[in-house]
Design an enzyme around this catalytic site. Structure first.
Site, mmCIF file in Angstrom:
data_model
loop_
_atom_site.group_PDB
_atom_site.id
_atom_site.type_symbol
_atom_site.label_atom_id
_atom_site.label_comp_id
_atom_site.label_asym_id
_atom_site.label_seq_id
_atom_site.Cartn_x
_atom_site.Cartn_y
_atom_site.Cartn_z
ATOM 1 N N GLU A 17 11.347 12.590 6.104
ATOM 2 C CA GLU A 17 12.230 13.158 5.088
ATOM 3 C C GLU A 17 11.577 14.377 4.421
ATOM 4 O OE1 GLU A 17 14.773 9.163 4.142
ATOM 5 O OE2 GLU A 17 13.528 9.882 2.517
ATOM 6 N N CYS B 265 10.348 11.578 -6.292
ATOM 7 C CA CYS B 265 8.963 11.197 -5.992
ATOM 8 C C CYS B 265 8.862 9.737 -5.588
ATOM 9 C CB CYS B 265 8.082 11.359 -7.227
ATOM 10 S SG CYS B 265 7.826 13.028 -7.710
HETATM 11 N N1 SAH Z 1 -0.065 10.854 -0.874
HETATM 12 C C1 SAH Z 1 0.037 11.895 -1.821
HETATM 13 C C2 SAH Z 1 1.399 12.597 -1.873
HETATM 14 C C3 SAH Z 1 2.643 11.751 -1.846
HETATM 15 S S1 SAH Z 1 3.472 11.119 -3.235
HETATM 16 C C4 SAH Z 1 -0.340 11.400 -3.187
HETATM 17 O O1 SAH Z 1 -0.599 10.220 -3.346
HETATM 18 O O2 SAH Z 1 -0.452 12.200 -4.102
HETATM 19 C C5 SAH Z 1 3.861 12.310 -4.414
HETATM 20 C C6 SAH Z 1 3.733 11.756 -5.846
HETATM 21 O O3 SAH Z 1 4.759 10.774 -6.172
HETATM 22 C C7 SAH Z 1 2.407 11.037 -6.071
HETATM 23 O O4 SAH Z 1 1.894 11.370 -7.312
HETATM 24 C C8 SAH Z 1 2.824 9.585 -6.052
HETATM 25 O O5 SAH Z 1 1.879 8.748 -6.624
HETATM 26 C C9 SAH Z 1 4.136 9.652 -6.773
HETATM 27 N N2 SAH Z 1 4.969 8.475 -6.571
HETATM 28 C C10 SAH Z 1 4.939 7.620 -5.538
HETATM 29 N N3 SAH Z 1 5.853 6.634 -5.703
HETATM 30 C C11 SAH Z 1 6.484 6.895 -6.868
HETATM 31 C C12 SAH Z 1 7.542 6.261 -7.579
HETATM 32 N N4 SAH Z 1 8.134 5.175 -7.097
HETATM 33 N N5 SAH Z 1 7.938 6.799 -8.747
HETATM 34 C C13 SAH Z 1 7.359 7.937 -9.221
HETATM 35 N N6 SAH Z 1 6.363 8.575 -8.594
HETATM 36 C C14 SAH Z 1 5.921 8.063 -7.426
#
Ligand code: SAH
Length: 347
Positions: free
Chosen positions: A94, A335
């Site tokens: 995605e 996110c």
């Molecule tokens: N692996 C990388 C990039 C992917 S996620 C990382 O961990 O940074 C992008 C962002 O969204 C990250 O900060 C992650 O922790 C956050 N994220 C993941 N799941 C989420 C959720 N359910 N709600 C809000 N933010 C989330």
């Protein structure tokens, strides 16, 4: 997977070396590179400047890896669009397009699935399948540019996957993306988000690229962070902060921290104060993200009021913070909501 050379994952220098070994002129490699990355052409037969003999020669060596748009979802709340992109092996990833009027951003995936196992994130739920190659990252951008007939100005590597867990391909992707003979996108407009793979933060710092680095912190207490982010057992918060200081010294780019608020779990005054202690003397910025709920995680998203209260707590401690607007929430494009998929082989 096809084991031949993937032409659109090769840097210009690599293509030039290939053309020389094939007994071809070096400038031909640049023509090919422009065809792939400025014209965004996926069909080798369209290379009108090349003789049929040369095209056949190339076909013996490798191929152009094509991705296709499988589906597009459009948010009714904002102008966000989520794309399901089909890879050559029928896996689906995605990608999200966000329109901010003065600039356009795509949030790209770097892996099919993720091995980091953060408990609140959808991208990791069906485990890790494989790394994306450089062109599979580039194709996400090119396909959206072609679909919407516009230019993408900013790229964030915040989709499915952990970019620093696919280091070499991500670096190759950046090299090609930045090349003035291709997409020519400034690396100042690129953000890499990581859950904190410390060794590779040092490695990236030494590349001295003007990329914005952002760390998914989410909790300043080591023990609490480890409960939701397994990677925290491998690299401590203290080690991450040290690596961020090094990154700033090397690149002079201010590091950001992402802080996803899970109601009642990481939004107290105690957390704000510890955040201040942990981030002291680091030139940084905090992005507050309200949790986007997913079915596999029982944490609750905070009410808007509490998000502002937490921001105020940080402000009183002189911590810079902004609240990230939820984009594409109605199309599961926000996110942590992106997932991998697969299309069964059509027989
Ligand atoms: N692996 C990388 C990039 C992917 S996620 C990382 O961990 O940074 C992008 C962002 O969204 C990250 O900060 C992650 O922790 C956050 N994220 C993941 N799941 C989420 C959720 N359910 N709600 C809000 N933010 C989330």
């Amino acid at each position: 997977m096809d084991k031949r050379l993937e032409f659109n994952s090769m840097t210009l220098v690599e293509l030039q070396e290939l053309f020389l070994t094939l007994g071809e002129k070096k400038y031909r490699a640049e023509q090919f590179f422009r065809f792939l990355h400025a014209q965004k052409n996926f069909e080798i037969e369209n290379l009108k400047q090349f003789s049929n003999t040369l095209i056949e020669k190339l076909k013996n060596e490798g191929f152009i890896n094509k991705s296709t748009i499988y589906k597009r979802y459009e948010s009714k709340i904002d102008n966000t669009k989520k794309y399901l992109i089909r890879l050559e092996d029928n896996r689906i990833i995605e990608t999200v397009f966000m329109d901010y009027k003065t600039y356009t951003t795509v949030c790209i995936s770097s892996q099919v699935g993720c091995r980091m196992g953060c408990s609140f994130c959808a991208s990791t739920k069906e485990n890790f399948k494989r790394n994306l190659t450089a062109c599979e990252m580039l194709n996400q951008i090119y396909l959206i540019e072609k679909d919407l007939n516009l230019k993408i100005t900013n790229v964030v590597i915040m989709g499915i996957g952990e970019p620093l867990d696919n280091y070499d391909n991500v670096l190759k992707f950046l090299n090609i993306l930045n090349d003035e003979r291709g997409k020519n996108l400034s690396l100042r407009n690129v953000t890499i988000s990581t859950c904190g793979l410390v060794d590779n933060i040092y490695k990236l710092a030494k590349e001295n690229l003007p990329i914005t680095l952002t760390i998914s912190l989410h909790n300043p207490f080591q023990k609490e962070r480890s409960e939701i982010m397994p990677i925290s057992n491998k690299y401590s918060i203290e080690e991450i902060i040290k690596a961020c200081k090094f990154y700033f010294e090397k690149t002079k780019r201010r590091v950001s921290f992402e802080y996803t608020i899970i109601k009642g779990q990481n939004d107290s005054q105690k957390h704000a104060k510890e955040l201040k202690r942990v981030l002291k003397d680091l030139n940084c910025h905090i992005n507050i993200i309200p949790l986007n709920e997913i079915k596999e995680f029982d944490g609750i998203s905070p009410d808007t009021k509490y998000i502002y209260i937490f921001k105020e707590k940080l402000k009183k401690l002189s911590l810079n913070a902004t609240i990230r607007k939820k984009q594409g929430i109605d199309i599961n494009g926000a996110c942590g909501q992106l997932r991998q998929g697969v299309i069964e082989q059509e027989s």
